[in-house]
Scaffold this active site. Structure first.
Site, PDB file in Angstrom:
ATOM      1  N   ASP A 251       0.855  -1.188   0.000  1.00  0.00           N
ATOM      2  CA  ASP A 251       0.000   0.000   0.000  1.00  0.00           C
ATOM      3  C   ASP A 251       0.889   1.236   0.000  1.00  0.00           C
ATOM      4  O   ASP A 251       1.213   1.794   1.050  1.00  0.00           O
ATOM      5  CB  ASP A 251      -0.920  -0.015   1.217  1.00  0.00           C
ATOM      6  CG  ASP A 251      -1.857   1.182   1.247  1.00  0.00           C
ATOM      7  OD1 ASP A 251      -1.921   1.930   0.253  1.00  0.00           O
ATOM      8  OD2 ASP A 251      -2.525   1.376   2.285  1.00  0.00           O
TER       9      ASP A 251
ATOM     10  N   HIS B 194      15.226  -9.030 -11.306  1.00  0.00           N
ATOM     11  CA  HIS B 194      14.474 -10.258 -11.589  1.00  0.00           C
ATOM     12  C   HIS B 194      13.465 -10.595 -10.501  1.00  0.00           C
ATOM     13  O   HIS B 194      12.411 -11.164 -10.762  1.00  0.00           O
ATOM     14  CB  HIS B 194      15.497 -11.383 -11.759  1.00  0.00           C
ATOM     15  CG  HIS B 194      14.924 -12.738 -12.023  1.00  0.00           C
ATOM     16  ND1 HIS B 194      14.801 -13.695 -11.033  1.00  0.00           N
ATOM     17  CD2 HIS B 194      14.468 -13.324 -13.164  1.00  0.00           C
ATOM     18  CE1 HIS B 194      14.307 -14.807 -11.546  1.00  0.00           C
ATOM     19  NE2 HIS B 194      14.084 -14.605 -12.839  1.00  0.00           N
TER      20      HIS B 194
END
Length: 421
Positions: free
Chosen positions: A86, A145
């Site tokens: 959030d 990655h």
């Protein structure tokens, strides 16, 4: 940091019920498949799914319970790892994704020197929206990655820990482990620091683990790399990041494949010990399942012991096996974590295998095959708010590696009742 007291616990009985899951197709005939996350996108109290592959450059979320597909973003070059947090502070999860991994050639041998970018995508809070989520640039490091969102060195700002897999110079060159901290205006580029730049190579799997450092509210990370399995955390008393080497991983195939160490990892809780064992698939895109358990002072001294559980097939012509993902969770509701291994294929080495601890000190686990689809990633959660965790998978369909004949997202509901009946 003081290592917690070492405690060995066995499952209370060998009379263990067979795990049972059903199967529901969330979406099928995907053009590509690689990454999956579960979170409550629309704030209705039900877990939704976000899934995508690398080639098409489109990310969608699937709304529980109808699994209606909603666009998150398109025209994003080669999205790889992702997580949620959030960031806006409005109570809804925003998506953080790294992208632009490879240049021409499309494999670990072709890292894009200008890529490895990280964006966070702002949740619009409206399921009916057909617009792309707003993209905000965080930062970059070549070969990015995997990433995890949390609080790794401070609790007052959202942080993103980023893990490259390869460098332009070589597949096995050393890599920078990065930490990005939210600035006053999170829509601007984030503050970046390098945690380590000389210690780790070919980082393929990471798991965020809260609550492992005694007396700390900070998150720590289990990391699978060329070096094996590492527990990375922030030492608040010393004011810096440090790490504990848990194990070397799989090194017996190195002369044949060129790969060693560990490929993906997660940690399980047993008997109240938050990190009683570490489960891993080894090495990179490996075929070997191993578990690491704590050793006692009177046996080998404090540390970890590796137990080899299974080997699934032989390495292919690229030196790779079928294993790709690991997930620990308490699926049977007894308070102890089981773990799932996801195999991408091809058959017969494909599907999800469920492991249940019988005796940690001896490294004994029971095993069942619980699904048969190609799996790139497993996520777990209570999708129907029934009090037990289910799991969901996305197929592995990536050019130059393995392309599942039928790529799909699948939900497996746990048929165990909350009472364990």
């Amino acid at each position: 940091m003081t290592t917690p007291a070492l405690r060995h616990r066995s499952a209370p009985t060998l009379d263990v019920a067979e795990p049972r899951f059903d199967q529901e197709t969330v979406t099928d005939y995907l053009r590509d498949g690689y990454w999956l996350e579960a979170c409550d996108i629309d704030g209705d109290g039900k877990l939704d799914l976000v899934g995508y592959g690398l080639k098409v450059g489109e990310i969608y979320w699937y709304q529980n319970p109808t699994w209606r597909k909603h666009l998150v973003v398109d025209k994003i070059k080669e999205p790889v790892g992702a997580d949620f947090g959030d960031i806006t502070g409005n109570g809804l999860p925003d998506l953080v994704v790294c992208y632009q991994l490879y240049g021409p050639g499309g494999t670990i041998h072709h890292a894009d020197g200008e890529g490895g970018r990280i964006d966070w995508l702002e949740n619009p809070g409206d399921p009916a929206s057909t617009e792309n989520w707003k993209r905000h640039y965080v930062g970059r490091a070549t070969g990015m990655h995997r990433l995890r969102v949390g609080h790794f060195s401070r609790t007052d700002r959202v942080q993103i820990m980023g893990f490259p897999i390869v460098a332009v110079e070589d597949v096995h060159a050393v890599l920078p482990v990065m930490l990005f901290t939210q600035p006053d205006d999170p829509t601007q580029e984030w503050d970046a620091e390098v945690i380590s730049r000389t210690d780790f190579r070919m980082i393929h799997g990471v798991a965020r683990k809260p609550g492992l450092v005694a007396g700390s509210e900070l998150d720590s990370v289990l990391m699978a790399s060329d070096e094996g399995v590492t527990w990375l955390y922030y030492d608040e008393s010393a004011g810096k990041f440090t790490w504990e080497h848990i194990g070397d991983g799989e090194n017996g195939q190195f002369e044949q494949t060129g790969f060693k160490g560990s490929g993906d990892v997660d940690g399980g809780s047993v008997g109240g010990e938050p990190l009683a064992y570490v489960a891993a698939i080894e090495p990179f895109h490996g075929n070997t399942v191993a578990v690491y358990t704590r050793t006692s002072d009177d046996v080998e001294g404090p540390g970890w012991r590796r137990h080899l559980l299974d080997i699934y097939g032989d390495p292919n012509e690229n030196g790779e096996g079928p294993g790709h993902t690991v997930m620990c969770r308490d699926f049977d509701g007894d308070g102890d974590d089981e773990f799932l291994i996801g195999l991408r294929g091809p058959e017969p080495w494909q599907g999800a295998y469920y492991y249940k601890a019988v005796d940690l000190e001896k490294g004994l686990f029971l095993k069942w095959k619980v699904s048969g689809e190609s799996i790139a990633r497993i996520v777990a959660g209570d999708f129907d708010n029934r009090g037990v965790d289910d799991y969901a998978t996305i197929s592995y369909s990536v050019q130059h590696y393995f392309v599942a004949p039928k790529a799909e997202i699948t939900l497996h509901r746990n048929l165990t009742t909350p009472e364990g009946n």
